[in-house]
Design an enzyme around this catalytic site. Structure first.
Site, PDB file in Angstrom:
ATOM      1  N   GLU A  60     -20.543  45.385  47.760  1.00 29.35           N
ATOM      2  CA  GLU A  60     -19.768  44.138  47.706  1.00 29.35           C
ATOM      3  C   GLU A  60     -18.267  44.384  47.577  1.00 29.35           C
ATOM      4  O   GLU A  60     -17.466  43.557  48.006  1.00 29.35           O
ATOM      5  CB  GLU A  60     -20.257  43.250  46.556  1.00 29.35           C
ATOM      6  CG  GLU A  60     -21.616  42.611  46.796  1.00 29.35           C
ATOM      7  CD  GLU A  60     -22.784  43.484  46.373  1.00 29.35           C
ATOM      8  OE1 GLU A  60     -22.567  44.680  46.047  1.00 29.35           O
ATOM      9  OE2 GLU A  60     -23.924  42.981  46.358  1.00 29.35           O
TER      10      GLU A  60
ATOM     11  N   PHE B 247     -32.849  36.865  35.425  1.00 30.77           N
ATOM     12  CA  PHE B 247     -32.686  38.060  36.245  1.00 30.77           C
ATOM     13  C   PHE B 247     -31.457  37.899  37.149  1.00 30.77           C
ATOM     14  O   PHE B 247     -31.283  36.873  37.784  1.00 30.77           O
ATOM     15  CB  PHE B 247     -33.946  38.285  37.096  1.00 30.77           C
ATOM     16  CG  PHE B 247     -33.810  39.438  38.049  1.00 30.77           C
ATOM     17  CD1 PHE B 247     -33.656  40.739  37.569  1.00 30.77           C
ATOM     18  CD2 PHE B 247     -33.791  39.237  39.422  1.00 30.77           C
ATOM     19  CE1 PHE B 247     -33.506  41.799  38.439  1.00 30.77           C
ATOM     20  CE2 PHE B 247     -33.642  40.302  40.308  1.00 30.77           C
ATOM     21  CZ  PHE B 247     -33.497  41.589  39.805  1.00 30.77           C
ATOM     22  N   GLN B 248     -30.629  38.909  37.187  1.00 31.55           N
ATOM     23  CA  GLN B 248     -29.376  38.917  37.974  1.00 31.55           C
ATOM     24  C   GLN B 248     -28.470  37.739  37.629  1.00 31.55           C
ATOM     25  O   GLN B 248     -27.771  37.208  38.484  1.00 31.55           O
ATOM     26  CB  GLN B 248     -29.679  38.964  39.476  1.00 31.55           C
ATOM     27  CG  GLN B 248     -30.270  40.315  39.889  1.00 31.55           C
ATOM     28  CD  GLN B 248     -30.261  40.580  41.383  1.00 31.55           C
ATOM     29  OE1 GLN B 248     -30.374  39.661  42.171  1.00 31.55           O
ATOM     30  NE2 GLN B 248     -30.137  41.845  41.763  1.00 31.55           N
TER      31      GLN B 248
ATOM     32  N   LYS C  99     -28.769  28.497  42.896  1.00 33.66           N
ATOM     33  CA  LYS C  99     -29.739  28.576  43.997  1.00 33.66           C
ATOM     34  C   LYS C  99     -30.335  27.210  44.346  1.00 33.66           C
ATOM     35  O   LYS C  99     -30.569  26.914  45.517  1.00 33.66           O
ATOM     36  CB  LYS C  99     -30.860  29.557  43.638  1.00 33.66           C
ATOM     37  CG  LYS C  99     -31.724  29.908  44.828  1.00 33.66           C
ATOM     38  CD  LYS C  99     -32.671  31.071  44.547  1.00 33.66           C
ATOM     39  CE  LYS C  99     -33.471  31.400  45.807  1.00 33.66           C
ATOM     40  NZ  LYS C  99     -34.415  32.499  45.577  1.00 33.66           N
TER      41      LYS C  99
END
Lengths: 164, 583
Positions: free
Chosen positions: B50, B112-113, B162
């Site tokens: 990234e 998570f993440q 999301k």
């Protein structure tokens, strides 16, 4: 020098941390910071008390103005303004003599006793920071259990106002 | 038209005119990648890290003037992007970064993440947004592009949970053509009275100096700067970020100033009586010790950012506005005014500058049996006719490139000036090559820097980006070694790169061409050969002199007239004493 800066900022969750973050990232002092929503729910009013040389203060106001969330800014110190701070104090108050003494002192400072138990008083006091300090000094050492101070708020004298 | 959040994002990018998006997929952005897959208008470049995505978008933005666009996933995707975002922030590069975020309902649960991308990037973005409602998505994206590209440009991050991008939820979409923000109105026009005062002061100067910076490049004001500079007939110097805004080969140009600026530029700064700062921010690498900065000068400063005025150096005539507009106004005023500059004083000033120039401060040992790094840049300049897009990493090679490749056009020189990010060069070159596929694009780097983003060699192959990597390999972290030689009694602590890879084989294993050159006599022909391979990435590993230093150098605490100069320069000192006053 001590400056009191008033801001109108977008009433959004990130605004406060952006402003506080700016002060820590650039090493500026914050003596106090207060913030609450205004009559327009999309705006918050913030009062920051800070210290620094003229050059630092100029940078502080410019950097604050640069933040997208800051809608308007005014350095109160440039003009005539009223400054007030509010304080709660919980005081150990045991025995008739001491209770009477605290009541008398509070009257002199126009403080109000807002809660009472058999061994404590809770007092509310509004005024300039120096008055609040003076009140605390008059209380006997060791009798102050807890203090809660709001930090300063300011408003310009006269017809002028900080609005959008 | 009813679209999902992902489709809105992609459609918006298309409507906004975005050609390329540099990114890397992951869990939180899978809906977006699915929407990207179903169209061809916005082209996605899959990087290998990234950091590479942000630098590539940054290089694209620097070369074109259009905003660079990045797409990364949540958590490590966002944190890996931070270095590139900070790089863009320090150099005021327009960039929009879209980061995925865990679903709204899971924010704050250490999912998570999950990382607080808004918090992580807050100190190094111009602004950032967390989208909490799909109905605000299109407007927020418009605001992001508006803020990133106007005023003093900078990176803006949009964090997208999301659930906002889920395919099931669709809403009507319309491209927001215009956006208004009550708290953001950058100044455009400079104050007429200030501009008038500035012109009067400029024309009254006896020893004037123009000092221009990256703001002229960012503000597309090169033509206006050239016009005003030529009308005035004054000497001009540029910062590292400003190179190319005024032609590097023009006779009024004294080259770069500052820590590794030319002798003539720094001496002229010290002795000038009027300094005209244009889109420059008085960075510490420019000013040296601020108490010794331009001791005789009254200072005019044009800047789009009011906070840049009198931040490091107090100025006498500040002008807040767009450099392009202000310079155009000045140019008009210069054409109208009766006031004339003092021709005799200017002649004497130019004569003095000529004497400084005659010392040839960039002279270096041309009889060395080793390849001198300076000669590599000179060879690069010759072979590319001075017309290449040149990116660099950070260190000695960066300074040599700035000194020995005089750029005649803006947006050709791409380097991390503010943050000083090693690893910037290769991905930035990719971004420029993406925008200008027919132009020569070179990445001047060192064996230290190139290893910080070397994985992007793979991206170059996948997207057919034939950049040329000119690696000045001196087996040292050269600038660190130079400081250790000067300031730490040659204790070379951890500045030697042991166990270096064979860069030729490494380039070959990535599917590219690798060439090593060690003999000075072979340099030019190998450089020709490198650029003759139009459709191949060539990694040119140039084994250079290990002991060469960058001169001139202003050391910490010194003024502009107090430079460490090269041994070759010393031989040319002639009639000038070490303080630089004329004998």
């Amino acid at each position: 020098m001590r400056h009191i800066i008033s801001l109108l900022v977008e009433n959004e969750s990130g605004a406060l941390s952006r402003i506080a973050g700016l002060f820590s990232a650039r090493g500026y002092n914050i003596e106090s910071l207060t913030v609450a929503t205004t009559e327009d729910p999309t705006l918050s009013r913030m009062t920051i008390v800070t210290t620094g040389s003229d050059r630092i203060i100029e940078q502080i106001t410019k950097q604050l103005n640069k933040l997208i969330d800051v809608v308007k800014l005014l350095d109160m110190t440039d003009g005539d303004f009223i400054e007030r701070e509010m304080m709660f104090v919980k005081i150990r108050a045991e025995g008739e003599a001491k209770r009477a003494e605290i009541q008398r002192l509070s009257d002199i400072f126009r403080a109000r006793i807002i809660d009472v138990t058999d061994s404590t008083f809770s007092v509310e006091l509004t005024g300039a920071g120096a008055k609040l300090d003076a009140y605390l000094k008059t209380l006997p050492d060791g009798d102050v259990i807890e203090t809660v101070r709001s930090g300063s708020m300011g408003i310009i004298r006269g017809k002028k106002a900080l609005t959008i | 038209m009813e679209l999902s959040g992902s489709e809105i994002l992609v459609q918006f990018l298309k409507d906004e005119g975005v050609e390329y998006i540099f990114g890397y997929p992951g869990g939180a952005v899978l809906h977006i990648y699915d929407a990207l897959h179903r169209q061809d208008d916005v082209k996605h470049i899959l990087v290998r890290h990234e950091q590479g995505a942000t630098h590539a978008a940054d290089g694209y933005a620097r070369a074109t003037g259009k905003p660079g666009v990045v797409l990364v996933t949540s958590g490590p995707g966002a944190t890996n992007a931070v270095t590139g975002i900070a790089t863009a922030y320090m150099d005021s590069i327009p960039m929009v970064v879209i980061s995925g975020q865990v679903p709204s309902a899971m924010i704050g649960s250490d999912a998570f993440q999950e990382v607080d991308a808004i918090g992580c990037t807050r100190p190094c973005v111009k602004h950032n947004f967390l989208v909490k409602d799909i109905n605000n998505l299109a407007d927020t994206l418009k605001k992001a592009f508006y803020v990133a590209t106007t005023g003093r440009p900078g990176p803006v991050l949009v964090d997208l949970p999301k659930d906002i991008t889920a395919p099931q939820i669709k809403i009507p979409y319309q491209f927001p053509k215009k956006i208004k923000m009550r708290s953001y109105n950058p100044t455009v026009k400079g104050h007429p009275r200030q501009i008038k005062k500035a012109v009067e002061l400029l024309l009254s100067a006896r020893r004037p100096m123009i000092y221009s910076g990256g703001g002229v490049v960012l503000g597309n004001a090169a033509n206006e700067l050239r016009e005003v500079t030529r009308k005035l007939g004054f000497p001009i110097t540029q910062t590292l970020m400003g190179l190319g805004a005024y032609p590097g080969t023009d006779k009024q140009n004294l080259g770069m100033l500052g820590m590794h600026g030319t002798y003539e530029a720094n001496m002229a700064m010290h002795q000038c009586d009027v300094l005209f700062a244009v889109g420059a921010r008085f960075d510490d690498r420019i000013t040296g010790d601020t108490s010794k900065f331009c001791p005789h000068a009254r200072i005019i400063h044009i800047d789009i950012d009011p906070a840049s005025i009198s931040k490091n150096i107090n100025v006498d005539i500040p002008i807040v506005g767009e450099v392009k507009q202000v310079l155009a106004d000045m140019s008009k005023l210069l054409a109208q005014t009766e006031q004339k500059s003092d021709a005799a004083a200017l002649d004497a000033w130019w004569k003095r500058i000529g004497e400084w120039q005659a010392q040839d401060c960039l002279a270096y040992d041309k009889s060395s049996p080793h390849i001198k790094p300076q000669s590599v840049i000179e060879s690069l300049y010759k072979v590319t006719r001075g017309e290449a897009y040149v990116s660099s990493d950070v260190g000695q090679h960066q300074m040599f490139a700035a000194q020995f490749y005089p750029f005649d056009e803006p947006r050709r020189w791409l380097n991390s000036g503010g943050l000083g990010t090693m690893g910037f060069g290769l991905p930035a070159a990719m971004g420029a090559k993406m925008a200008f596929p027919d132009a020569d694009v070179a990445c001047v780097t060192g064996e230290g820097s190139i290893q910080m983003c070397i994985q992007e060699l793979s991206t170059c192959l996948q997207y057919d980006l034939p950049v040329k990597i000119i690696c000045l390999n001196n087996r040292y972290l050269g600038m660190v070694r130079q400081w250790q030689e000067f300031f730490y009694e040659k204790r070379y602590s951890h500045s030697y790169m042991d166990a270096l890879p064979d860069f030729v084989k490494l380039a070959e294993s990535y599917g590219h061409v690798g060439i090593r050159v060690e003999n000075p006599a072979d340099l030019d022909s190998v450089m020709e050969e490198t650029f003759a391979m139009k459709d191949r990435v060539v990694f040119l590993d140039v084994i250079t002199d290990q002991t060469e230093n960058v001169y001139p150098m202003i050391q910490a605490g010194a003024g502009h007239n107090d430079m460490e100069i090269s041994p070759e320069h010393k031989k040319n000192l002639g009639a000038v004493n070490p303080e630089g006053e004329l004998a």
